[in-house]
Design a protein around this motif. Structure first.
Motif, PDB file in Angstrom:
ATOM      1  N   ILE A   9      41.864  47.791  15.834  1.00 27.14           N
ATOM      2  CA  ILE A   9      41.422  48.158  17.186  1.00 27.14           C
ATOM      3  C   ILE A   9      39.969  47.755  17.398  1.00 27.14           C
ATOM      4  N   THR A  10      39.114  48.076  16.429  1.00 29.24           N
ATOM      5  CA  THR A  10      37.701  47.742  16.556  1.00 29.24           C
ATOM      6  C   THR A  10      37.504  46.231  16.621  1.00 29.24           C
ATOM      7  N   THR A  11      38.223  45.489  15.809  1.00 30.24           N
ATOM      8  CA  THR A  11      38.123  44.032  15.832  1.00 30.24           C
ATOM      9  C   THR A  11      38.598  43.487  17.173  1.00 30.24           C
ATOM     10  N   GLY A  12      39.664  44.028  17.707  1.00 30.22           N
ATOM     11  CA  GLY A  12      40.158  43.597  19.014  1.00 30.22           C
ATOM     12  C   GLY A  12      39.162  43.872  20.121  1.00 30.22           C
ATOM     13  N   GLU A  24      31.524  34.567  30.804  1.00 30.84           N
ATOM     14  CA  GLU A  24      30.395  34.743  31.722  1.00 30.84           C
ATOM     15  C   GLU A  24      29.364  33.627  31.553  1.00 30.84           C
ATOM     16  N   VAL A  25      29.109  33.234  30.317  1.00 34.19           N
ATOM     17  CA  VAL A  25      28.153  32.156  30.064  1.00 34.19           C
ATOM     18  C   VAL A  25      28.679  30.846  30.643  1.00 34.19           C
ATOM     19  N   LYS A  26      29.967  30.567  30.441  1.00 33.30           N
ATOM     20  CA  LYS A  26      30.545  29.347  30.999  1.00 33.30           C
ATOM     21  C   LYS A  26      30.503  29.358  32.525  1.00 33.30           C
ATOM     22  N   ALA A  27      30.785  30.488  33.135  1.00 33.61           N
ATOM     23  CA  ALA A  27      30.739  30.595  34.591  1.00 33.61           C
ATOM     24  C   ALA A  27      29.313  30.378  35.094  1.00 33.61           C
ATOM     25  N   GLY A  28      28.334  30.895  34.372  1.00 31.12           N
ATOM     26  CA  GLY A  28      26.932  30.697  34.742  1.00 31.12           C
ATOM     27  C   GLY A  28      26.532  29.240  34.654  1.00 31.12           C
ATOM     28  N   ARG A  29      27.033  28.537  33.661  1.00 29.63           N
ATOM     29  CA  ARG A  29      26.729  27.110  33.513  1.00 29.63           C
ATOM     30  C   ARG A  29      27.369  26.294  34.633  1.00 29.63           C
ATOM     31  N   LYS A  30      28.589  26.653  35.023  1.00 30.30           N
ATOM     32  CA  LYS A  30      29.252  25.941  36.106  1.00 30.30           C
ATOM     33  C   LYS A  30      28.507  26.132  37.412  1.00 30.30           C
ATOM     34  N   ALA A  31      28.034  27.371  37.643  1.00 28.16           N
ATOM     35  CA  ALA A  31      27.282  27.632  38.875  1.00 28.16           C
ATOM     36  C   ALA A  31      25.969  26.865  38.863  1.00 28.16           C
ATOM     37  N   ALA A  32      25.289  26.830  37.726  1.00 31.14           N
ATOM     38  CA  ALA A  32      24.033  26.099  37.628  1.00 31.14           C
ATOM     39  C   ALA A  32      24.264  24.603  37.790  1.00 31.14           C
ATOM     40  N   PHE A  42      33.428  39.636  23.107  1.00 25.87           N
ATOM     41  CA  PHE A  42      32.869  38.313  22.862  1.00 25.87           C
ATOM     42  C   PHE A  42      33.496  37.285  23.801  1.00 25.87           C
ATOM     43  N   ALA A  43      34.806  37.355  24.004  1.00 28.06           N
ATOM     44  CA  ALA A  43      35.484  36.427  24.911  1.00 28.06           C
ATOM     45  C   ALA A  43      34.973  36.590  26.342  1.00 28.06           C
ATOM     46  N   GLU A  44      34.748  37.824  26.781  1.00 27.14           N
ATOM     47  CA  GLU A  44      34.200  38.056  28.119  1.00 27.14           C
ATOM     48  C   GLU A  44      32.789  37.492  28.242  1.00 27.14           C
TER      49      GLU A  44
END
Length: 138
Positions: free
Chosen positions: A102-105, A117-125, A111-113
């Motif tokens: 459970i903790t690993t999940g 978010e980082v990828k979405a920020g790069r696309k917007a930039a 981490f996936a979220e």
């Protein structure tokens, strides 16, 4: 993450206390690090070596160490436990799988979220740098 951490801590403390309850004073859990054979008290040559002997489950903090090893999936002393200690070990095997899973999940999902978010920020930039205006809501 907080609730799974609290559950893991509770299981760790309860199982460590049960290990202490069932196996403190168990002669097969004795360890003599200065003696010729660390698992045999009779191999000690003098009182200095004999004073180094201690029980692996004679205190709750020392039982916590071995319980934590068991929660992570290693069972090095299972043959030396009493019957009650072995039952606690079976519970730890089941509970440890659930709690660590459970903790690993939860950590993996977070981490996936974050990566999304980082990828979405790069696309917007990148779209701003290309001169394209983002679509306005509404």
């Amino acid at each position: 993450l907080a609730s799974s951490s609290i559950a893991a801590l509770a299981v760790w403390l309860v199982c460590s206390s049960l290990y202490y309850y069932f196996d403190h004073g168990n002669p097969t859990m004795l360890l003599c690090p200065r003696c010729e054979d660390p698992s045999d008290r009779e191999s000690c040559r003098d009182d200095h070596e004999l004073d180094s002997c201690y029980g692996r489950m004679d205190t709750i903090p020392s039982a916590m160490y071995f319980c934590l090893i068991n929660l992570f999936g290693e069972y090095p002393l299972m043959g030396e436990h009493s019957l009650g200690g072995r039952c606690v070990g079976v519970f730890i095997a089941i509970a440890g799988t659930g709690i660590v899973g459970i903790t690993t999940g939860v950590l993996g999902n977070g981490f996936a979220e974050y990566v999304a978010e980082v990828k979405a920020g790069r696309k917007a930039a990148k779209s701003d740098a290309d001169g394209y205006a983002p679509l306005a809501a509404g």
